[in-house]
Write a protein that holds these residues in place. Structure first.
Motif, PDB file in Angstrom:
ATOM      1  N   GLY A  62       0.838  -1.192   0.000  1.00  0.00           N
ATOM      2  CA  GLY A  62       0.000   0.000   0.000  1.00  0.00           C
ATOM      3  C   GLY A  62       0.865   1.230   0.000  1.00  0.00           C
ATOM      4  N   ARG A  63       0.358   2.293  -0.619  1.00  0.00           N
ATOM      5  CA  ARG A  63       1.129   3.532  -0.752  1.00  0.00           C
ATOM      6  C   ARG A  63       0.171   4.699  -0.902  1.00  0.00           C
ATOM      7  NH1 ARG A  63       1.537  -0.132  -4.718  1.00  0.00           N
ATOM      8  NH2 ARG A  63       0.592   0.379  -6.706  1.00  0.00           N
ATOM      9  N   ILE A  64       0.719   5.890  -0.769  1.00  0.00           N
ATOM     10  CA  ILE A  64      -0.079   7.098  -0.953  1.00  0.00           C
ATOM     11  C   ILE A  64      -0.308   7.300  -2.447  1.00  0.00           C
ATOM     12  CG2 ILE A  64      -0.102   9.602  -0.677  1.00  0.00           C
ATOM     13  CD1 ILE A  64       1.574   9.180   1.886  1.00  0.00           C
ATOM     14  N   ASP A  65      -1.569   7.487  -2.790  1.00  0.00           N
ATOM     15  CA  ASP A  65      -1.918   7.715  -4.181  1.00  0.00           C
ATOM     16  C   ASP A  65      -1.217   8.982  -4.670  1.00  0.00           C
ATOM     17  OD1 ASP A  65      -3.167   7.355  -6.615  1.00  0.00           O
ATOM     18  OD2 ASP A  65      -5.100   8.155  -5.956  1.00  0.00           O
ATOM     19  N   GLY A  66      -0.437   8.857  -5.725  1.00  0.00           N
ATOM     20  CA  GLY A  66       0.290   9.994  -6.293  1.00  0.00           C
ATOM     21  C   GLY A  66       1.755  10.037  -5.929  1.00  0.00           C
ATOM     22  N   GLY A 107       4.261   9.493   8.724  1.00  0.00           N
ATOM     23  CA  GLY A 107       4.474   8.562   7.626  1.00  0.00           C
ATOM     24  C   GLY A 107       3.206   7.951   7.055  1.00  0.00           C
ATOM     25  N   PHE A 108       3.397   6.819   6.394  1.00  0.00           N
ATOM     26  CA  PHE A 108       2.300   6.106   5.761  1.00  0.00           C
ATOM     27  C   PHE A 108       1.250   5.688   6.787  1.00  0.00           C
ATOM     28  CE2 PHE A 108       0.368   2.125   4.235  1.00  0.00           C
ATOM     29  CZ  PHE A 108      -0.253   2.618   3.102  1.00  0.00           C
ATOM     30  N   GLU A 109       1.702   5.332   7.978  1.00  0.00           N
ATOM     31  CA  GLU A 109       0.749   4.903   9.008  1.00  0.00           C
ATOM     32  C   GLU A 109      -0.307   5.970   9.279  1.00  0.00           C
ATOM     33  OE1 GLU A 109       0.378   3.930  13.766  1.00  0.00           O
ATOM     34  OE2 GLU A 109       2.382   4.087  12.912  1.00  0.00           O
ATOM     35  N   TYR A 110       0.135   7.185   9.545  1.00  0.00           N
ATOM     36  CA  TYR A 110      -0.831   8.221   9.894  1.00  0.00           C
ATOM     37  C   TYR A 110      -1.596   8.721   8.680  1.00  0.00           C
ATOM     38  CZ  TYR A 110      -0.104   8.098  14.790  1.00  0.00           C
ATOM     39  OH  TYR A 110      -0.110   7.673  16.090  1.00  0.00           O
ATOM     40  N   TRP A 111      -0.997   8.688   7.505  1.00  0.00           N
ATOM     41  CA  TRP A 111      -1.745   9.017   6.292  1.00  0.00           C
ATOM     42  C   TRP A 111      -2.931   8.067   6.168  1.00  0.00           C
ATOM     43  CZ3 TRP A 111      -1.114  12.654   2.324  1.00  0.00           C
ATOM     44  CH2 TRP A 111      -1.901  12.440   1.189  1.00  0.00           C
ATOM     45  N   SER A 112      -2.670   6.787   6.283  1.00  0.00           N
ATOM     46  CA  SER A 112      -3.748   5.812   6.103  1.00  0.00           C
ATOM     47  C   SER A 112      -4.722   5.827   7.276  1.00  0.00           C
ATOM     48  CB  SER A 112      -3.180   4.409   5.873  1.00  0.00           C
ATOM     49  OG  SER A 112      -2.433   3.969   6.975  1.00  0.00           O
ATOM     50  N   ARG A 113      -4.234   6.046   8.500  1.00  0.00           N
ATOM     51  CA  ARG A 113      -5.129   6.103   9.656  1.00  0.00           C
ATOM     52  C   ARG A 113      -6.054   7.312   9.592  1.00  0.00           C
ATOM     53  NH1 ARG A 113      -2.107   5.093  15.177  1.00  0.00           N
ATOM     54  NH2 ARG A 113      -4.268   5.001  15.869  1.00  0.00           N
ATOM     55  N   GLU A 114      -5.642   8.368   8.903  1.00  0.00           N
ATOM     56  CA  GLU A 114      -6.503   9.535   8.741  1.00  0.00           C
ATOM     57  C   GLU A 114      -7.517   9.341   7.616  1.00  0.00           C
ATOM     58  OE1 GLU A 114      -4.408  13.294   8.653  1.00  0.00           O
ATOM     59  OE2 GLU A 114      -3.156  12.702  10.357  1.00  0.00           O
ATOM     60  N   GLY A 115      -7.475   8.182   6.958  1.00  0.00           N
ATOM     61  CA  GLY A 115      -8.434   7.882   5.902  1.00  0.00           C
ATOM     62  C   GLY A 115      -8.132   8.564   4.584  1.00  0.00           C
ATOM     63  N   LEU A 116      -6.887   9.006   4.397  1.00  0.00           N
ATOM     64  CA  LEU A 116      -6.493   9.679   3.156  1.00  0.00           C
ATOM     65  C   LEU A 116      -6.256   8.642   2.058  1.00  0.00           C
ATOM     66  CD1 LEU A 116      -4.207  12.356   4.825  1.00  0.00           C
ATOM     67  CD2 LEU A 116      -6.537  12.653   3.955  1.00  0.00           C
ATOM     68  N   PRO A 117      -6.244   9.048   0.780  1.00  0.00           N
ATOM     69  CA  PRO A 117      -6.204   8.088  -0.335  1.00  0.00           C
ATOM     70  C   PRO A 117      -4.961   7.189  -0.354  1.00  0.00           C
ATOM     71  CG  PRO A 117      -6.815  10.273  -1.116  1.00  0.00           C
ATOM     72  CD  PRO A 117      -6.380  10.422   0.309  1.00  0.00           C
ATOM     73  N   VAL A 118      -5.243   5.894  -0.332  1.00  0.00           N
ATOM     74  CA  VAL A 118      -4.215   4.857  -0.381  1.00  0.00           C
ATOM     75  C   VAL A 118      -4.542   3.926  -1.543  1.00  0.00           C
ATOM     76  CG1 VAL A 118      -3.278   2.841   0.850  1.00  0.00           C
ATOM     77  CG2 VAL A 118      -3.772   4.945   2.105  1.00  0.00           C
ATOM     78  N   VAL A 119      -3.511   3.475  -2.218  1.00  0.00           N
ATOM     79  CA  VAL A 119      -3.676   2.476  -3.274  1.00  0.00           C
ATOM     80  C   VAL A 119      -2.707   1.335  -3.014  1.00  0.00           C
ATOM     81  CG1 VAL A 119      -4.456   4.130  -5.029  1.00  0.00           C
ATOM     82  CG2 VAL A 119      -2.027   3.611  -4.835  1.00  0.00           C
ATOM     83  N   PRO A 162      -7.565   1.279  -5.401  1.00  0.00           N
ATOM     84  CA  PRO A 162      -7.807   2.053  -4.177  1.00  0.00           C
ATOM     85  C   PRO A 162      -8.098   1.161  -2.968  1.00  0.00           C
ATOM     86  CG  PRO A 162      -9.075   2.936  -6.009  1.00  0.00           C
ATOM     87  CD  PRO A 162      -8.510   1.622  -6.475  1.00  0.00           C
ATOM     88  N   VAL A 163      -7.605   1.600  -1.830  1.00  0.00           N
ATOM     89  CA  VAL A 163      -7.857   0.936  -0.556  1.00  0.00           C
ATOM     90  C   VAL A 163      -8.624   1.943   0.293  1.00  0.00           C
ATOM     91  CG1 VAL A 163      -6.814  -0.063   1.503  1.00  0.00           C
ATOM     92  CG2 VAL A 163      -5.710  -0.382  -0.722  1.00  0.00           C
ATOM     93  N   LEU A 164      -9.842   1.594   0.690  1.00  0.00           N
ATOM     94  CA  LEU A 164     -10.671   2.510   1.466  1.00  0.00           C
ATOM     95  C   LEU A 164     -10.526   2.211   2.954  1.00  0.00           C
ATOM     96  CD1 LEU A 164     -13.851   2.431  -0.780  1.00  0.00           C
ATOM     97  CD2 LEU A 164     -11.978   4.084  -0.801  1.00  0.00           C
ATOM     98  N   ARG A 165     -10.249   3.257   3.727  1.00  0.00           N
ATOM     99  CA  ARG A 165     -10.124   3.135   5.171  1.00  0.00           C
ATOM    100  C   ARG A 165     -10.969   4.213   5.827  1.00  0.00           C
ATOM    101  NH1 ARG A 165      -5.848   0.516   7.902  1.00  0.00           N
ATOM    102  NH2 ARG A 165      -6.234   2.062   9.497  1.00  0.00           N
ATOM    103  N   THR A 166     -11.571   3.833   6.934  1.00  0.00           N
ATOM    104  CA  THR A 166     -12.312   4.795   7.736  1.00  0.00           C
ATOM    105  C   THR A 166     -11.314   5.533   8.612  1.00  0.00           C
ATOM    106  OG1 THR A 166     -14.186   3.299   7.775  1.00  0.00           O
ATOM    107  CG2 THR A 166     -14.152   5.030   9.443  1.00  0.00           C
ATOM    108  N   PRO A 167     -11.434   6.853   8.719  1.00  0.00           N
ATOM    109  CA  PRO A 167     -10.504   7.588   9.593  1.00  0.00           C
ATOM    110  C   PRO A 167     -10.555   7.072  11.027  1.00  0.00           C
ATOM    111  CG  PRO A 167     -11.725   9.110   8.205  1.00  0.00           C
ATOM    112  CD  PRO A 167     -12.338   7.759   8.010  1.00  0.00           C
TER     113      PRO A 167
END
Length: 144
Positions: free
Chosen positions: A49-53, A108-120, A125-130
């Motif tokens: 998984g990574r930050i989209d873009g 880092g990636f942990e907090y980006w994804s934990r905040e529900g920001l776009p991840v692929v 796309p990987v959808l996460r609830t904040p």
């Protein structure tokens, strides 16, 4: 009367100059700010998984490949796994040695994804609830 900045003022000003956070990076991306977001983790982490873009440039490859991927003068933001990892600090150091304007994305990636920001990931796309411990639920931003 001249005000002399305190040691604390200089410290916190430097932190803000060289660090950023996931919500500020997302806002900058949304506004089309000129920057390159770099994932400095290894291949298996990138596929997971990574930050989209983001572009993938592991820390060990920065010295050899940065100039081919990132034009001179374009600001760089680096991230790695999260607050328990100093990989993004090593990546930021590598970019700064090459002369890039660089900021480290704290959390880092942990907090980006934990905040529900776009991840692929490799499947899309990987959808996460904040996570309510890292981002306001139902609000646009934390207003900090």
């Amino acid at each position: 009367m001249t005000t002399i900045p305190s040691e604390a003022t200089r410290h916190f000003a430097a932190k803000l100059r060289f660090e950023t956070d996931p919500s500020d990076v997302k806002a900058a991306m949304d506004m089309g700010e000129d920057m390159v977001l770099v994932d400095s983790r290894g291949e298996s982490a990138w596929r997971q998984g990574r930050i989209d873009g983001a572009i993938h440039l592991p820390t060990a490859e920065i010295a050899a490949r940065a100039a081919q991927l990132i034009p001179e003068g374009v600001p760089v933001v680096v991230y790695c796994w999260g607050p328990g990892c100093n990989g993004s600090t090593r990546a930021a150091l590598a970019f700064s040695i090459l002369g890039y304007e660089v900021r480290e994305m704290i959390g880092g990636f942990e907090y980006w994804s934990r905040e529900g920001l776009p991840v692929v990931d490799d499947g899309g796309p990987v959808l996460r609830t904040p996570d309510a411990l890292t981002a306001p639920v139902g609000a646009i931003d934390c207003a900090c």
